[in-house]
Design a protein around this motif. Structure first.
Motif, PDB file in Angstrom:
ATOM      1  N   GLY A  20       0.799  -1.217   0.000  1.00  0.00           N
ATOM      2  CA  GLY A  20       0.000   0.000   0.000  1.00  0.00           C
ATOM      3  C   GLY A  20       0.832   1.268   0.000  1.00  0.00           C
ATOM      4  N   ASN A  21       2.079   1.154   0.497  1.00  0.00           N
ATOM      5  CA  ASN A  21       2.958   2.324   0.580  1.00  0.00           C
ATOM      6  C   ASN A  21       3.801   2.543  -0.680  1.00  0.00           C
ATOM      7  OD1 ASN A  21       2.217   3.244   3.129  1.00  0.00           O
ATOM      8  ND2 ASN A  21       3.628   1.859   4.172  1.00  0.00           N
ATOM      9  N   ILE A  22       3.672   1.648  -1.674  1.00  0.00           N
ATOM     10  CA  ILE A  22       4.474   1.771  -2.897  1.00  0.00           C
ATOM     11  C   ILE A  22       4.321   3.140  -3.566  1.00  0.00           C
ATOM     12  CG2 ILE A  22       4.652   0.964  -5.292  1.00  0.00           C
ATOM     13  CD1 ILE A  22       4.471  -1.882  -4.288  1.00  0.00           C
ATOM     14  N   SER A  27       6.945   8.258  -4.747  1.00  0.00           N
ATOM     15  CA  SER A  27       6.847   9.722  -4.719  1.00  0.00           C
ATOM     16  C   SER A  27       7.965  10.332  -3.890  1.00  0.00           C
ATOM     17  CB  SER A  27       5.483  10.134  -4.157  1.00  0.00           C
ATOM     18  OG  SER A  27       5.410  11.536  -4.024  1.00  0.00           O
ATOM     19  N   ALA A  28       8.308   9.696  -2.772  1.00  0.00           N
ATOM     20  CA  ALA A  28       9.353  10.216  -1.886  1.00  0.00           C
ATOM     21  C   ALA A  28      10.742  10.129  -2.511  1.00  0.00           C
ATOM     22  CB  ALA A  28       9.334   9.457  -0.555  1.00  0.00           C
ATOM     23  N   LEU A  29      10.923   9.186  -3.459  1.00  0.00           N
ATOM     24  CA  LEU A  29      12.239   8.990  -4.075  1.00  0.00           C
ATOM     25  C   LEU A  29      12.363   9.616  -5.468  1.00  0.00           C
ATOM     26  CD1 LEU A  29      13.362   5.348  -3.160  1.00  0.00           C
ATOM     27  CD2 LEU A  29      13.929   7.491  -2.056  1.00  0.00           C
ATOM     28  N   LYS A  30      11.396  10.430  -5.840  1.00  0.00           N
ATOM     29  CA  LYS A  30      11.425  11.040  -7.177  1.00  0.00           C
ATOM     30  C   LYS A  30      12.683  11.881  -7.406  1.00  0.00           C
ATOM     31  CE  LYS A  30       6.623  11.274  -8.722  1.00  0.00           C
ATOM     32  NZ  LYS A  30       5.456  12.163  -8.948  1.00  0.00           N
ATOM     33  N   GLN A  31      13.147  12.567  -6.364  1.00  0.00           N
ATOM     34  CA  GLN A  31      14.292  13.464  -6.493  1.00  0.00           C
ATOM     35  C   GLN A  31      15.635  12.748  -6.302  1.00  0.00           C
ATOM     36  OE1 GLN A  31      13.665  16.605  -7.442  1.00  0.00           O
ATOM     37  NE2 GLN A  31      11.466  16.177  -7.329  1.00  0.00           N
ATOM     38  N   VAL A  32      15.589  11.438  -6.023  1.00  0.00           N
ATOM     39  CA  VAL A  32      16.817  10.675  -5.762  1.00  0.00           C
ATOM     40  C   VAL A  32      17.308  10.025  -7.052  1.00  0.00           C
ATOM     41  CG1 VAL A  32      17.845   8.792  -4.406  1.00  0.00           C
ATOM     42  CG2 VAL A  32      16.051  10.227  -3.406  1.00  0.00           C
ATOM     43  N   LYS A  33      18.604  10.088  -7.282  1.00  0.00           N
ATOM     44  CA  LYS A  33      19.193   9.470  -8.472  1.00  0.00           C
ATOM     45  C   LYS A  33      18.978   7.956  -8.436  1.00  0.00           C
ATOM     46  CE  LYS A  33      22.812  12.975  -8.932  1.00  0.00           C
ATOM     47  NZ  LYS A  33      24.277  13.226  -8.915  1.00  0.00           N
ATOM     48  N   PRO A  34      18.691   7.330  -9.585  1.00  0.00           N
ATOM     49  CA  PRO A  34      18.423   5.883  -9.626  1.00  0.00           C
ATOM     50  C   PRO A  34      19.513   5.030  -8.975  1.00  0.00           C
ATOM     51  CG  PRO A  34      17.866   6.874 -11.723  1.00  0.00           C
ATOM     52  CD  PRO A  34      18.512   7.958 -10.906  1.00  0.00           C
ATOM     53  N   GLU A  35      20.771   5.427  -9.156  1.00  0.00           N
ATOM     54  CA  GLU A  35      21.866   4.637  -8.586  1.00  0.00           C
ATOM     55  C   GLU A  35      21.948   4.746  -7.060  1.00  0.00           C
ATOM     56  OE1 GLU A  35      23.646   8.552 -10.184  1.00  0.00           O
ATOM     57  OE2 GLU A  35      22.184   7.045 -10.835  1.00  0.00           O
ATOM     58  N   LYS A 101       5.328  18.081  -0.495  1.00  0.00           N
ATOM     59  CA  LYS A 101       6.273  17.580  -1.482  1.00  0.00           C
ATOM     60  C   LYS A 101       7.618  17.318  -0.807  1.00  0.00           C
ATOM     61  CE  LYS A 101       4.187  19.812  -5.500  1.00  0.00           C
ATOM     62  NZ  LYS A 101       4.378  20.751  -6.620  1.00  0.00           N
ATOM     63  N   VAL A 102       8.208  16.172  -1.130  1.00  0.00           N
ATOM     64  CA  VAL A 102       9.500  15.810  -0.562  1.00  0.00           C
ATOM     65  C   VAL A 102      10.579  16.245  -1.537  1.00  0.00           C
ATOM     66  CG1 VAL A 102      10.936  13.922   0.277  1.00  0.00           C
ATOM     67  CG2 VAL A 102       8.448  13.825   0.576  1.00  0.00           C
ATOM     68  N   SER A 103      11.497  17.078  -1.068  1.00  0.00           N
ATOM     69  CA  SER A 103      12.579  17.555  -1.935  1.00  0.00           C
ATOM     70  C   SER A 103      13.895  16.952  -1.478  1.00  0.00           C
ATOM     71  CB  SER A 103      12.663  19.087  -1.891  1.00  0.00           C
ATOM     72  OG  SER A 103      12.878  19.534  -0.578  1.00  0.00           O
ATOM     73  N   GLY A 104      14.745  16.597  -2.454  1.00  0.00           N
ATOM     74  CA  GLY A 104      16.034  16.006  -2.122  1.00  0.00           C
ATOM     75  C   GLY A 104      15.911  14.561  -1.680  1.00  0.00           C
ATOM     76  N   GLU A 105      17.001  14.051  -1.101  1.00  0.00           N
ATOM     77  CA  GLU A 105      17.020  12.659  -0.650  1.00  0.00           C
ATOM     78  C   GLU A 105      16.414  12.544   0.737  1.00  0.00           C
ATOM     79  OE1 GLU A 105      20.584  10.257  -1.454  1.00  0.00           O
ATOM     80  OE2 GLU A 105      20.569   9.740   0.673  1.00  0.00           O
ATOM     81  N   PRO A 106      15.374  11.716   0.901  1.00  0.00           N
ATOM     82  CA  PRO A 106      14.749  11.575   2.223  1.00  0.00           C
ATOM     83  C   PRO A 106      15.681  10.887   3.212  1.00  0.00           C
ATOM     84  CG  PRO A 106      13.847   9.960   0.693  1.00  0.00           C
ATOM     85  CD  PRO A 106      14.745  10.862  -0.111  1.00  0.00           C
TER      86      PRO A 106
END
Length: 200
Positions: A20-22, A27-35, A101-106
């Motif tokens: 349910g939290n997917i 959304s929380a990791l949108k600003q984080v680089k894939p690697e 909105k979450v900005s940067g790496e959480p």
């Protein structure tokens, strides 16, 4: 309500609700680089595990300091679980992230706390430890498995969302909410019954 290792594990998985939290996690990791995302998942899940472990082992001390009984904790835990379950069945706007909105790496917030180690999870591990402290090894094992399940789900969150689709994820979350509602009512009734027995 007497718990077994399996029922405790299932309960913790239901409460942490990884499927349910997917959407919130993505959304929380949108600003984080894939690697970086895999490392963030491991870090946040480890932090959540440590926080819940602290609540589990510090449960008795916390209750003594606050002058709280097991019965009051059981009732409070049941109420919190019921509210979480209702939110799962009838989701509103905002959710766990509160619409911000979450900005940067959480870091810690909002993934570790409250997405994984939320109030309901904290209350549940606290209740497990205070009710049956002699089975602490089982409760730690149940917590570990639930965190591992959450870690795996979050690592494959993008694939799972594509494979299952948003409708299937929503249906699963509501099904988990229904089960959690029954568990919360059982916990609430157990706390009230134990409190009444003190006066009989």
């Amino acid at each position: 309500m007497e718990s077994t290792f399996i029922s405790a594990t299932i309960l913790l998985i239901l409460i942490t609700d990884p499927l349910g939290n997917i959407p919130l996690f993505i959304s929380a990791l949108k600003q984080v680089k894939p690697e970086r995302r895999r490392r963030v998942v491991y870090r946040e899940c480890l932090i959540a595990f440590c926080v819940l472990l602290a609540f589990m082992f510090g449960g008795q001390t916390f209750l003594k300091v606050m002058h709280l009984s097991d019965e009051s904790l059981s009732v409070a835990g049941g109420v919190i679980l019921f509210l979480i379950a209702i939110k799962m069945i009838f989701p509103g706007e905002g959710g766990v992230l509160g619409g911000d909105k979450v900005s940067g790496e959480p870091f810690i917030v909002p993934i570790a706390i409250p997405l994984i180690a939320g109030p309901s999870a904290m209350a549940t591990v606290l209740l497990m430890a205070t009710r049956e402290p002699d089975r602490m090894l089982e409760w730690v094992g149940a917590l570990l498995i639930s965190i591992l399940v959450t870690t795996v789900v979050f690592l494959f969150s993008n694939r799972l969302q594509k494979w299952l689709g948003e409708q299937a994820i929503t249906a699963l979350e509501r099904l988990m909410g229904l089960v959690l509602t029954a568990i919360s009512i059982e916990m609430l009734l157990g706390g009230v019954a134990a409190y009444i027995r003190q006066f009989s």
